[in-house]
Enzyme design. Sequence first.
Site, short mmCIF file in Angstrom:
data_model
loop_
_atom_site.label_atom_id
_atom_site.label_comp_id
_atom_site.label_asym_id
_atom_site.label_seq_id
_atom_site.Cartn_x
_atom_site.Cartn_y
_atom_site.Cartn_z
N PHE A 7 0.85 -1.19 0.00
CA PHE A 7 0.00 0.00 0.00
C PHE A 7 0.88 1.24 0.00
O PHE A 7 1.78 1.37 0.84
CB PHE A 7 -0.90 0.01 1.25
CG PHE A 7 -1.89 1.15 1.26
CD1 PHE A 7 -3.14 1.03 0.67
CD2 PHE A 7 -1.55 2.38 1.83
CE1 PHE A 7 -4.04 2.09 0.65
CE2 PHE A 7 -2.44 3.45 1.82
CZ PHE A 7 -3.69 3.30 1.23
N ASP A 35 8.97 2.77 1.59
CA ASP A 35 7.79 3.45 2.12
C ASP A 35 7.75 3.17 3.62
O ASP A 35 7.33 2.10 4.06
CB ASP A 35 6.53 2.93 1.42
CG ASP A 35 5.27 3.62 1.92
OD1 ASP A 35 5.30 4.19 3.03
OD2 ASP A 35 4.24 3.56 1.21
N LYS A 77 2.46 9.72 8.74
CA LYS A 77 1.85 9.18 9.96
C LYS A 77 2.47 9.65 11.27
O LYS A 77 2.15 10.72 11.74
CB LYS A 77 1.76 7.65 9.84
CG LYS A 77 0.85 7.24 8.67
CD LYS A 77 0.16 5.92 8.85
CE LYS A 77 -1.01 5.76 7.91
NZ LYS A 77 -0.74 5.06 6.66
#
Length: 379
Positions: A132, A217, A246
Amino acid sequence: MSDSFESQRLTERYITPLFDRSLLLVAGKGCTVWDTEGRSYLDLVGGIAVCSTGHCHPAVVAAIQNQASRLIHCSNNFFIPGQGQLGERLASITGLSHVFLTNSGTEATEAALKLARVRTGKKQFIAFEDGFHGRTSGSLACTYKPQIREPFGPFATDCTFLPYGDAEELNKAISDTTAAVLIEPVQGEAGVLLPPPGFLAEVREICTDTGALMMADEIQTGMGRTGTWLACEHEGVTPDIITLAKGIGSGFPVGAMVAGKDLAFAPGEHGGTYNGGPLACAAALASIDVIESLMPFVREKEALFAKGLSEFHPRTRGLMIGITVGDRCPEVRDRCQKEGVLVNCTGHGIIRMLPPLVITKEEISFATSVISEAIHEIR
Ligand SMILES: *Cc1c(COP(=O)(O)O)cnc(C)c1O
């Protein structure tokens, strides 16, 4: 009419119906959140790995309040307070050179894709099954899940998906036309799927050998989540490009794309009105200091989760915890919520926990007993 009822009614009437939700949360402190009725919950969702410093950490609150009272926004046509300092911290955390600040994870991915294209002159990307990387068109092209990707194709970004953990397949698929390989050091949205030992180092080696860039990532795995600043450190790997978001701002929207010394954007190649604004920089700088003080205790807390949930064979990497429970995952989640513990269900029937790094031993013990009971009840 209660606050909660009215909010829910207006949300359902006016907000585009993307999410399945049941609670209105109005306050938080540390690892605890409260609903409108004053009920408290132990929050193991943590805003999906965002609230690493806990809810409303006083140092983060003070930094945001302070900056808000001085200057909220000015534009990147001027130097911005805190931006250079944040760049320095992120360069030191990643061991890389050039920082581009963003407002989200997907924007960090987009920046990385553009940078890889413009500096390599190549167009092809490789990513992994179950990976993702975001939901805007470039990052979505590299996000695996067919249900969320396929309705929006074809994409301008050419991305091939390979099985996660299979170095041989990567060796076969990569070529001198590959711009970059995108990889999560632990697959978070897929439910905390760990790579086989040595895989990240193999990806690094294969990229170096073929001249493709390695793009890690670390949007979910980074910023102390796994007990080190970056999850790539567990294998001593330094990627060419690292994306972060995040946990970096404790909930203030901020992300970053950090790249190696020959990998900078030239003027005009990229930009953004809000990127690296004063509030984002203040929130991130304060969060980074708090995370630094919490990081030494992450592995110890991981061990407590692993022990408390051992009968369910949890997958853990720091405070990323996944347990495969199957189709009845939502029932387990709802039972935990009733008992005052918030967890989330990812694809493949997996309970995922991404608690604030401030979580205490007592809280972990309460959480693991509630979760254990909930899983037993559905079996
Ligand atoms: C959440 C996430 C993203 C996207 O970040 P947004 O801020 O939601 O755009 C990308 N990659 C990974 C690994 C993520 O966990």
